[in-house]
Design an enzyme around this catalytic site. Structure first.
Site, PDB file in Angstrom:
ATOM      1  N   ASN A  13     -15.666 -19.064   8.694  1.00  9.65           N
ATOM      2  CA  ASN A  13     -17.007 -18.820   8.148  1.00  9.65           C
ATOM      3  C   ASN A  13     -17.813 -20.082   8.412  1.00  9.65           C
ATOM      4  OD1 ASN A  13     -19.285 -18.383   6.641  1.00  9.65           O
ATOM      5  ND2 ASN A  13     -18.260 -18.482   4.642  1.00  9.65           N
ATOM      6  N   TRP A  14     -18.666 -20.002   9.422  1.00  7.19           N
ATOM      7  CA  TRP A  14     -19.421 -21.198   9.814  1.00  7.19           C
ATOM      8  C   TRP A  14     -20.526 -21.554   8.822  1.00  7.19           C
ATOM      9  CZ3 TRP A  14     -20.476 -20.765  15.825  1.00  7.19           C
ATOM     10  CH2 TRP A  14     -19.276 -21.051  16.509  1.00  7.19           C
ATOM     11  N   HIS A  99     -19.849 -13.319  -0.398  1.00  7.89           N
ATOM     12  CA  HIS A  99     -19.386 -14.706  -0.480  1.00  7.89           C
ATOM     13  C   HIS A  99     -19.953 -15.360  -1.746  1.00  7.89           C
ATOM     14  CE1 HIS A  99     -18.833 -18.941   0.370  1.00  7.89           C
ATOM     15  NE2 HIS A  99     -17.860 -18.544   1.165  1.00  7.89           N
ATOM     16  N   GLU A 171     -11.221 -15.875  -2.944  1.00  3.00           N
ATOM     17  CA  GLU A 171     -11.787 -17.213  -2.822  1.00  3.00           C
ATOM     18  C   GLU A 171     -12.119 -17.779  -4.196  1.00  3.00           C
ATOM     19  OE1 GLU A 171     -13.217 -17.980   1.358  1.00  3.00           O
ATOM     20  OE2 GLU A 171     -14.957 -17.305   0.255  1.00  3.00           O
ATOM     21  N   SER A 217     -10.941 -24.287   0.973  1.00  3.82           N
ATOM     22  CA  SER A 217     -10.363 -25.533   1.481  1.00  3.82           C
ATOM     23  C   SER A 217      -9.032 -25.336   2.184  1.00  3.82           C
ATOM     24  CB  SER A 217     -10.261 -26.579   0.362  1.00  3.82           C
ATOM     25  OG  SER A 217     -11.540 -26.852  -0.181  1.00  3.82           O
ATOM     26  N   GLY A 238     -13.885 -22.212   5.879  1.00 11.18           N
ATOM     27  CA  GLY A 238     -15.235 -22.737   6.054  1.00 11.18           C
ATOM     28  C   GLY A 238     -15.202 -24.008   6.890  1.00 11.18           C
ATOM     29  N   GLY A 239     -15.199 -25.146   6.211  1.00 15.66           N
ATOM     30  CA  GLY A 239     -15.308 -26.454   6.865  1.00 15.66           C
ATOM     31  C   GLY A 239     -14.414 -26.620   8.085  1.00 15.66           C
TER      32      GLY A 239
HETATM   33  P1  PGA Z   1     -14.112 -23.981   2.748  1.00 10.08           P
HETATM   34  O1  PGA Z   1     -14.940 -22.618   2.651  1.00 10.08           O
HETATM   35  O2  PGA Z   1     -12.932 -23.698   3.655  1.00 10.08           O
HETATM   36  O3  PGA Z   1     -15.072 -24.974   3.340  1.00 10.08           O
HETATM   37  O4  PGA Z   1     -13.683 -24.315   1.363  1.00 10.08           O
HETATM   38  C1  PGA Z   1     -14.273 -21.389   2.518  1.00 10.08           C
HETATM   39  C2  PGA Z   1     -15.283 -20.296   2.411  1.00 10.08           C
HETATM   40  O5  PGA Z   1     -16.341 -20.518   1.813  1.00 10.08           O
HETATM   41  O6  PGA Z   1     -15.062 -19.177   2.911  1.00 10.08           O
END
Ligand code: PGA
Length: 256
Positions: A13-14, A99, A171, A217, A238-239
């Site tokens: 997820n960019w 989300h 999440e 994360s 995400g990151g």
């Molecule tokens: P993150 O984001 O890996 O940066 O914690 C996950 C997400 O929001 O899907």
């Protein structure tokens, strides 16, 4: 429970990152690094304006492209919104819905998440439906009630047949973008609660076949352990999805 009935899906997820030209390079790089990794599905969910260049760069590769939201109406006076039919025509296969950042900053509710999910499924898109508890809910010991209520509300009126095209992403909101990760056991437990809620709503077979990801994360250091859990069928990242080399390591961890 037979985990082999489900395909692992690793999705990036960019969020609001990458211009179209940056997207082209990052998709191509991710595709190159994950080229021979056929043990899971690989998806990158990109900003709307990046879709065209991402789809082009992903052609003929393992990488599938997704969007990060979709509107529930088919067309009309909804300035700034994008319909499911528009997404489909651009070559998008997946869409993230619900989300926590949409819920937190843009007023999404379980009712709008449900409406968006129905519209996306009706158009033929695959949905990555996000849900999870906030920190105060976990601390109050009501995680199980919250996620099972969200599962019921978000899936209300969705047919058993359409569940083939639904991935649920657990999440925990306290773990998103914070560097805090649910422990593998916590992730497994809550993904299991979502699965048993799906079994109650539909059937044990449908619950067994539904892909349930963990997100929050997840990175190249913790992915293998999280993915080893019986109820964790992939990740929404995400990151770490912004750096192809890191993301490819997570895809690699999913090959086992
Ligand atoms: P993150 O984001 O890996 O940066 O914690 C996950 C997400 O929001 O899907």
């Amino acid at each position: 429970m037979d985990k082999s009935k489900r395909k692992v899906v690793i999705a990036g997820n960019w969020k609001m990152n990458m211009t179209p030209s940056e997207a082209k390079t990052a998709v191509a790089e991710t595709a190159k690094l994950t080229d021979s990794m056929n043990g899971c599905d690989v998806v990158l969910c990109v900003p709307f304006v990046d879709i065209a260049s991402a789809v082009e760069a992903a052609k003929g590769t393992n990488v599938k492209i997704g969007a990060q939201n979709v509107h529930f109406e088919a067309k009309g006076a909804f300035t700034g919104e994008i319909s499911a039919a528009m997404l489909l025509e651009t070559g998008v296969e997946y869409v993230i819905i619900g989300h926590s950042e949409r819920r937190q900053y843009f007023g999404e509710t379980d009712a709008t998440v449900n409406a968006r999910t129905k519209a996306a499924l009706a158009a033929g898109l695959k949905v990555i439906l996000c849900l999870g508890e906030v920190l105060s809910e976990r601390e109050s010991g009501i995680t199980s009630e919250i996620v099972s209520m969200q599962t019921k509300l978000d899936l209300a009126g969705i047919s058993a047949e359409d569940m083939k095209n639904v991935i649920v992403a657990y999440e925990p909101v306290w773990a998103i973008g914070t560097g805090l990760t649910a422990t593998p056991d916590q992730a497994d437990e809550v993904c299991g609660i979502i699965r048993s809620t799906i079994a109650d709503l539909y059937s044990a077979d449908i619950a067994d076949a539904t892909v349930i990801q963990y997100g929050g994360s997840m990175n190249d250091g913790n992915a293998a352990e999280l993915l080893s859990k019986v109820n964790v069928d992939g990740g929404l990242i995400g990151g770490a999805s912004l750096i192809p080399a890191k993301f490819a390591k997570i895809v690699e961890a999913a090959q086992a």
